[in-house]
Write a protein that holds these residues in place. Structure first.
Motif, mmCIF file in Angstrom:
data_model
loop_
_atom_site.group_PDB
_atom_site.id
_atom_site.type_symbol
_atom_site.label_atom_id
_atom_site.label_comp_id
_atom_site.label_asym_id
_atom_site.label_seq_id
_atom_site.Cartn_x
_atom_site.Cartn_y
_atom_site.Cartn_z
ATOM 1 N N GLU A 105 -47.657 -12.227 -110.959
ATOM 2 C CA GLU A 105 -48.601 -12.519 -112.032
ATOM 3 C C GLU A 105 -49.253 -11.257 -112.602
ATOM 4 O OE1 GLU A 105 -51.558 -15.283 -110.736
ATOM 5 O OE2 GLU A 105 -50.138 -16.929 -110.422
ATOM 6 N N GLU A 106 -49.644 -10.340 -111.736
ATOM 7 C CA GLU A 106 -50.435 -9.191 -112.174
ATOM 8 C C GLU A 106 -49.598 -7.964 -112.510
ATOM 9 O OE1 GLU A 106 -54.681 -10.172 -109.946
ATOM 10 O OE2 GLU A 106 -53.555 -8.383 -109.352
ATOM 11 N N ALA A 107 -48.396 -7.867 -111.928
ATOM 12 C CA ALA A 107 -47.600 -6.662 -112.145
ATOM 13 C C ALA A 107 -46.172 -6.940 -112.586
ATOM 14 C CB ALA A 107 -47.587 -5.820 -110.866
ATOM 15 N N GLY A 108 -45.784 -8.209 -112.632
ATOM 16 C CA GLY A 108 -44.422 -8.538 -113.036
ATOM 17 C C GLY A 108 -43.381 -8.085 -112.039
ATOM 18 N N CYS A 109 -43.770 -7.922 -110.770
ATOM 19 C CA CYS A 109 -42.868 -7.421 -109.730
ATOM 20 C C CYS A 109 -42.557 -8.507 -108.711
ATOM 21 C CB CYS A 109 -43.490 -6.225 -109.012
ATOM 22 S SG CYS A 109 -43.614 -4.728 -110.010
ATOM 23 N N THR A 110 -41.293 -8.582 -108.327
ATOM 24 C CA THR A 110 -40.866 -9.476 -107.255
ATOM 25 C C THR A 110 -40.919 -8.722 -105.935
ATOM 26 O OG1 THR A 110 -39.411 -10.742 -108.718
ATOM 27 C CG2 THR A 110 -38.974 -10.876 -106.353
ATOM 28 N N VAL A 111 -41.645 -9.254 -104.971
ATOM 29 C CA VAL A 111 -41.744 -8.617 -103.653
ATOM 30 C C VAL A 111 -40.498 -8.943 -102.849
ATOM 31 C CG1 VAL A 111 -43.014 -8.557 -101.483
ATOM 32 C CG2 VAL A 111 -44.267 -8.607 -103.654
ATOM 33 N N LEU A 112 -39.804 -7.913 -102.401
ATOM 34 C CA LEU A 112 -38.568 -8.077 -101.644
ATOM 35 C C LEU A 112 -38.809 -8.144 -100.146
ATOM 36 C CD1 LEU A 112 -36.509 -5.447 -103.675
ATOM 37 C CD2 LEU A 112 -36.593 -7.936 -104.024
ATOM 38 N N ASP A 113 -39.898 -7.535 -99.689
ATOM 39 C CA ASP A 113 -40.258 -7.564 -98.272
ATOM 40 C C ASP A 113 -41.740 -7.228 -98.161
ATOM 41 O OD1 ASP A 113 -40.004 -7.834 -95.557
ATOM 42 O OD2 ASP A 113 -39.020 -5.897 -95.227
ATOM 43 N N LEU A 114 -42.369 -7.694 -97.095
ATOM 44 C CA LEU A 114 -43.793 -7.463 -96.884
ATOM 45 C C LEU A 114 -44.026 -6.902 -95.489
ATOM 46 C CD1 LEU A 114 -45.762 -10.567 -98.277
ATOM 47 C CD2 LEU A 114 -45.999 -8.187 -99.041
ATOM 48 N N LEU A 115 -44.899 -5.906 -95.412
ATOM 49 C CA LEU A 115 -45.358 -5.402 -94.127
ATOM 50 C C LEU A 115 -46.864 -5.591 -94.050
ATOM 51 C CD1 LEU A 115 -43.480 -1.990 -93.760
ATOM 52 C CD2 LEU A 115 -42.928 -4.157 -92.642
ATOM 53 N N PRO A 116 -47.377 -6.246 -93.017
ATOM 54 C CA PRO A 116 -48.833 -6.366 -92.877
ATOM 55 C C PRO A 116 -49.443 -5.027 -92.500
ATOM 56 C CG PRO A 116 -47.725 -7.336 -90.981
ATOM 57 C CD PRO A 116 -46.648 -6.944 -91.937
ATOM 58 N N ILE A 117 -50.565 -4.685 -93.149
ATOM 59 C CA ILE A 117 -51.303 -3.465 -92.823
ATOM 60 C C ILE A 117 -52.484 -3.782 -91.922
ATOM 61 C CG2 ILE A 117 -52.712 -1.603 -93.767
ATOM 62 C CD1 ILE A 117 -50.973 -1.647 -96.256
ATOM 63 N N SER A 118 -53.333 -4.715 -92.377
ATOM 64 C CA SER A 118 -54.520 -5.058 -91.600
ATOM 65 C C SER A 118 -55.154 -6.316 -92.176
ATOM 66 C CB SER A 118 -55.532 -3.907 -91.631
ATOM 67 O OG SER A 118 -56.646 -4.183 -90.800
ATOM 68 N N SER A 119 -56.027 -6.924 -91.387
ATOM 69 C CA SER A 119 -56.862 -8.038 -91.830
ATOM 70 C C SER A 119 -58.288 -7.708 -91.412
ATOM 71 C CB SER A 119 -56.400 -9.350 -91.195
ATOM 72 O OG SER A 119 -57.263 -10.416 -91.550
ATOM 73 N N PHE A 120 -59.241 -7.766 -92.356
ATOM 74 C CA PHE A 120 -60.585 -7.280 -92.065
ATOM 75 C C PHE A 120 -61.615 -7.969 -92.948
ATOM 76 C CE2 PHE A 120 -58.341 -4.608 -95.060
ATOM 77 C CZ PHE A 120 -59.201 -4.539 -96.138
ATOM 78 N N TYR A 121 -62.869 -7.950 -92.498
ATOM 79 C CA TYR A 121 -63.964 -8.438 -93.324
ATOM 80 C C TYR A 121 -64.181 -7.474 -94.490
ATOM 81 C CZ TYR A 121 -65.284 -11.982 -89.930
ATOM 82 O OH TYR A 121 -65.288 -13.084 -89.111
ATOM 83 N N THR A 122 -64.307 -8.040 -95.683
ATOM 84 C CA THR A 122 -64.456 -7.224 -96.886
ATOM 85 C C THR A 122 -65.812 -6.526 -96.915
ATOM 86 O OG1 THR A 122 -62.999 -8.742 -98.084
ATOM 87 C CG2 THR A 122 -64.388 -7.285 -99.403
ATOM 88 N N SER A 123 -66.884 -7.282 -96.656
ATOM 89 C CA SER A 123 -68.244 -6.731 -96.637
ATOM 90 C C SER A 123 -69.104 -7.692 -95.828
ATOM 91 C CB SER A 123 -68.787 -6.588 -98.065
ATOM 92 O OG SER A 123 -70.050 -5.981 -98.069
ATOM 93 N N PRO A 124 -69.035 -7.629 -94.473
ATOM 94 C CA PRO A 124 -69.617 -8.661 -93.625
ATOM 95 C C PRO A 124 -71.130 -8.770 -93.671
ATOM 96 C CG PRO A 124 -68.832 -6.827 -92.305
ATOM 97 C CD PRO A 124 -68.328 -6.599 -93.698
ATOM 98 N N ALA A 125 -71.806 -7.805 -94.276
ATOM 99 C CA ALA A 125 -73.259 -7.928 -94.400
ATOM 100 C C ALA A 125 -73.657 -8.951 -95.451
ATOM 101 C CB ALA A 125 -73.881 -6.575 -94.762
#
Length: 209
Positions: A105-125
């Motif tokens: 939707e945002e870049a017109g690119c088809t993702v061929l593979d995905l690697l997870p980097i991290s999962s984290f709280y954006t701004s927990p305060a």
């Protein structure tokens, strides 16, 4: 501390729009022992997010996006920030599905593979939102143009950069949004390993910039 060591005394919805603002009166267990006195905290509830840095390992290029951000409206450099593809996770969607959807939707690119980097709280305060960050393999050959959903007021310009230039912009403080910074700093240490993993059999990637 465990979740059951927090007591919600009162919950009030102050605003409900695209985001929801809640005011909570609560107590929580103290490090010294026992429960603390009631305190009041406001939180912005807006759902979890998937964000993805798009990378072409054969061309050693990243695909980023530039768009208007209201929070940067007073920035001397202007409120158009260099960012990575991202979107809210809707009910029934996985973070990986959202990363793939938003890349299209945002870049017109088809993702061929995905690697997870991290999962984290954006701004927990101030919010319970978690960000699920990925690196996505794409073919950047035809990346470019203006994208986004008109009914959501999106006006997104695709920016195709040599990986070395994107990393330099981050190091120089010219990329000043959290998600791309985290993704690029992770990528800086993993770049060669990722290129080796994603290079097509029998096709060597071009020399690094």
């Amino acid at each position: 501390m465990r979740q059951d060591e927090v007591e919600i005394i009162e919950r009030e919805i102050c605003y409900q729009g695209f985001y929801r603002l809640e005011r909570l009166r609560l107590r929580h267990r103290l490090f010294a022992g026992g429960m603390g006195p009631p305190i009041v905290r406001e939180v912005i509830e807006k759902g979890d997010v998937a964000a993805v840095l798009l990378y072409d390992p054969l061309r050693d290029e990243v695909v980023m996006i530039e768009q208007f951000r209201i929070g940067a409206r007073d920035d001397a450099r202007g409120p158009w920030l260099l960012e990575i593809v991202a979107g809210l996770i809707e009910a029934g969607e996985t973070p990986a599905q959202v990363a793939r959807r938003e890349a299209l939707e945002e870049a017109g690119c088809t993702v061929l593979d995905l690697l997870p980097i991290s999962s984290f709280y954006t701004s927990p305060a101030k919010t319970s939102q978690r960000t699920h960050l990925f690196l996505g393999r794409v073919d950047s050959a035809n990346a470019g143009g203006i994208h986004g959903l008109a009914d959501e007021g999106e006006d997104i310009r695709v920016v195709r950069l040599p990986a070395a230039e994107a990393l330099l912009l981050a190091q120089q403080g010219k990329t000043d949004s959290a998600w791309p910074l985290l993704a690029l700093f992770w990528f800086a240490g993993q770049r060669e390993a990722v290129r080796a993993r994603w290079s097509l059999a029998g096709e060597a990637p071009p020399a690094s910039a």
